[in-house]
Motif scaffolding. Structure first.
Motif, PDB file in Angstrom:
ATOM      1  N   ALA A 150       0.815  -1.212   0.000  1.00  0.00           N
ATOM      2  CA  ALA A 150       0.000   0.000   0.000  1.00  0.00           C
ATOM      3  C   ALA A 150       0.853   1.267   0.000  1.00  0.00           C
ATOM      4  O   ALA A 150       0.316   2.373  -0.006  1.00  0.00           O
ATOM      5  CB  ALA A 150      -0.919   0.007   1.218  1.00  0.00           C
ATOM      6  N   GLY A 151       2.172   1.111   0.037  1.00  0.00           N
ATOM      7  CA  GLY A 151       3.056   2.264   0.034  1.00  0.00           C
ATOM      8  C   GLY A 151       3.235   2.902   1.397  1.00  0.00           C
ATOM      9  O   GLY A 151       3.681   4.045   1.502  1.00  0.00           O
ATOM     10  N   SER A 152       2.872   2.189   2.435  1.00  0.00           N
ATOM     11  CA  SER A 152       2.995   2.727   3.785  1.00  0.00           C
ATOM     12  C   SER A 152       4.419   2.536   4.299  1.00  0.00           C
ATOM     13  O   SER A 152       4.951   1.429   4.233  1.00  0.00           O
ATOM     14  CB  SER A 152       2.015   2.028   4.734  1.00  0.00           C
ATOM     15  OG  SER A 152       2.157   2.525   6.044  1.00  0.00           O
ATOM     16  N   PRO A 153       5.034   3.596   4.845  1.00  0.00           N
ATOM     17  CA  PRO A 153       6.411   3.475   5.326  1.00  0.00           C
ATOM     18  C   PRO A 153       6.525   2.920   6.738  1.00  0.00           C
ATOM     19  O   PRO A 153       7.620   2.654   7.208  1.00  0.00           O
ATOM     20  CB  PRO A 153       6.913   4.921   5.290  1.00  0.00           C
ATOM     21  CG  PRO A 153       5.688   5.730   5.535  1.00  0.00           C
ATOM     22  CD  PRO A 153       4.562   4.970   4.873  1.00  0.00           C
ATOM     23  N   ARG A 154       5.364   2.749   7.431  1.00  0.00           N
ATOM     24  CA  ARG A 154       5.464   2.235   8.796  1.00  0.00           C
ATOM     25  C   ARG A 154       4.188   1.528   9.226  1.00  0.00           C
ATOM     26  O   ARG A 154       3.093   1.835   8.765  1.00  0.00           O
ATOM     27  CB  ARG A 154       5.776   3.344   9.786  1.00  0.00           C
ATOM     28  CG  ARG A 154       4.611   4.260  10.078  1.00  0.00           C
ATOM     29  CD  ARG A 154       4.969   5.312  11.130  1.00  0.00           C
ATOM     30  NE  ARG A 154       3.788   6.046  11.513  1.00  0.00           N
ATOM     31  CZ  ARG A 154       3.479   6.366  12.744  1.00  0.00           C
ATOM     32  NH1 ARG A 154       4.270   6.026  13.733  1.00  0.00           N
ATOM     33  NH2 ARG A 154       2.385   7.042  13.007  1.00  0.00           N
TER      34      ARG A 154
END
Length: 151
Positions: A115-119
């Motif tokens: 989903a492109g989430s960095p964390r």
């Protein structure tokens, strides 16, 4: 064990519900303090609503569900990409200590990356020392303390 981490399906409800009830009981939400049935119904509905940011994974072994996790994506003022909050994590008592919780967390990590989430982040109760031993292996403590006001 032939563990599979996958998205929950509507057909999983009868096995998901006892895990959900176990999770809530662990945090003191059972009997007279149980969640209202409409909250459980809405939680289940939200998982399948394409307009909701809520998602669920289950851990399955030979057709039997051993654990669940619910997670959601939200915006942040400190990043452009969405943050991923792992809200609930629970494994059946028989499955504890067998890598199910870790596998579910890593399943959320994979979905967050897609989903492109960095964390990915989550919280647990300070008395949940068993879970903290796992969490210390798969993530780092943020140092933040959670405050809340319930109305």
């Amino acid at each position: 064990m032939s563990l599979i981490i996958r998205a929950v399906t509507r057909q999983d409800y009868d096995q998901w519900l006892p895990l959900w009830d176990g999770y809530n009981a662990f945090y003191g939400r059972s009997g007279p303090t149980a969640l209202a049935p409409e909250i459980t119904a809405m939680t289940w509905q939200r998982v399948f609503d394409a307009y909701e940011p809520m998602h669920a994974l289950v851990a399955e072994d030979n057709g039997r569900l051993l654990g669940l996790t619910h997670y959601l994506f939200h915006r942040s003022t400190t990043a452009i990409e969405p943050s991923c909050y792992l809200q609930d994590l629970f494994t059946s008592e028989a499955a504890r200590g067998k890598g199910v919780g870790s596998a579910l967390i890593h399943g959320v990590y994979e979905r967050a990356k897609l989903a492109g989430s960095p964390r990915v982040y989550w919280q647990t109760h300070e008395t949940n020392l068993t879970a903290q031993r796992l969490y210390d292996k798969v993530a780092e403590r943020s140092g933040f303390i959670v405050y809340r006001k319930i109305f």
